[in-house]
Design an enzyme around this catalytic site. Structure first.
Site, mmCIF file in Angstrom:
data_model
loop_
_atom_site.group_PDB
_atom_site.id
_atom_site.type_symbol
_atom_site.label_atom_id
_atom_site.label_comp_id
_atom_site.label_asym_id
_atom_site.label_seq_id
_atom_site.Cartn_x
_atom_site.Cartn_y
_atom_site.Cartn_z
ATOM 1 N N HIS A 101 11.736 7.680 11.391
ATOM 2 C CA HIS A 101 11.932 6.637 12.400
ATOM 3 C C HIS A 101 11.300 7.023 13.724
ATOM 4 O O HIS A 101 11.017 8.186 13.973
ATOM 5 C CB HIS A 101 13.414 6.294 12.608
ATOM 6 N N HIS A 143 12.106 9.692 20.859
ATOM 7 C CA HIS A 143 11.704 10.730 19.898
ATOM 8 C C HIS A 143 11.128 10.107 18.638
ATOM 9 O O HIS A 143 11.263 8.907 18.412
ATOM 10 C CB HIS A 143 12.868 11.667 19.555
ATOM 11 N N GLU A 196 12.364 15.071 16.044
ATOM 12 C CA GLU A 196 13.560 15.253 15.221
ATOM 13 C C GLU A 196 13.102 15.522 13.796
ATOM 14 O O GLU A 196 12.183 14.867 13.301
ATOM 15 C CB GLU A 196 14.414 13.968 15.256
HETATM 16 CO CO CO Z 1 16.584 9.953 15.549
#
Ligand code: CO
Length: 135
Positions: free
Chosen positions: A7, A79, A130
């Protein structure tokens, strides 16, 4: 090491307005908001055919995105999340190469119920990364 883009997360100053933009203006499939008290955020998931976008809104007094929104009052990309097969092996390999892992270095359970870690943006060209162990 890294696999699919899981994502892209966007911090937003007004969650209802952002949901309306994605649902009505962009015609996307948007989830109900989900509170993530361990991460200090409320998350809305936007499902795309090949990946997801997550809208992040601060939750609680110590939200990690509050300072980001102070610097970026109209919102911004916060992020990007890459999938890895084995998060501990990935962490150890990255640390051995000099990358900085945020927090105490131990994975937390992320918004999808899987272990996640964050890597210092200064080690990745200004992008907070991440890692999520996807399976
Ligand atoms: Co995230």
């Amino acid at each position: 090491m890294i696999g699919r883009l899981n994502h892209v997360a966007i911090a937003v100053p007004d969650l209802e307005a952002a949901v309306a933009t994605y649902r009505n203006t962009l015609g996307a499939k948007v989830s109900a908001p989900q509170d993530e008290p361990d991460h200090g955020v409320t998350v809305v998931f936007i499902e795309l055919p090949n990946t997801k976008v997550e809208l992040l809104y601060p939750l609680g007094d110590k939200s990690p995105i509050a300072a980001f929104l102070e610097k970026n009052p109209s919102g911004g990309i916060h992020h990007i999340c890459y999938e890895v097969e084995d998060i501990i092996a990935a962490r150890d390999q990255l640390k051995a190469g000099g990358a900085r892992v945020l927090g105490n270095g131990e994975p937390k359970i992320g918004a999808h119920g899987n272990p996640v870690l964050f890597l210092h943006p200064k080690d990745f060209y200004g992008a907070l990364v991440e890692l999520e162990q996807a399976h």
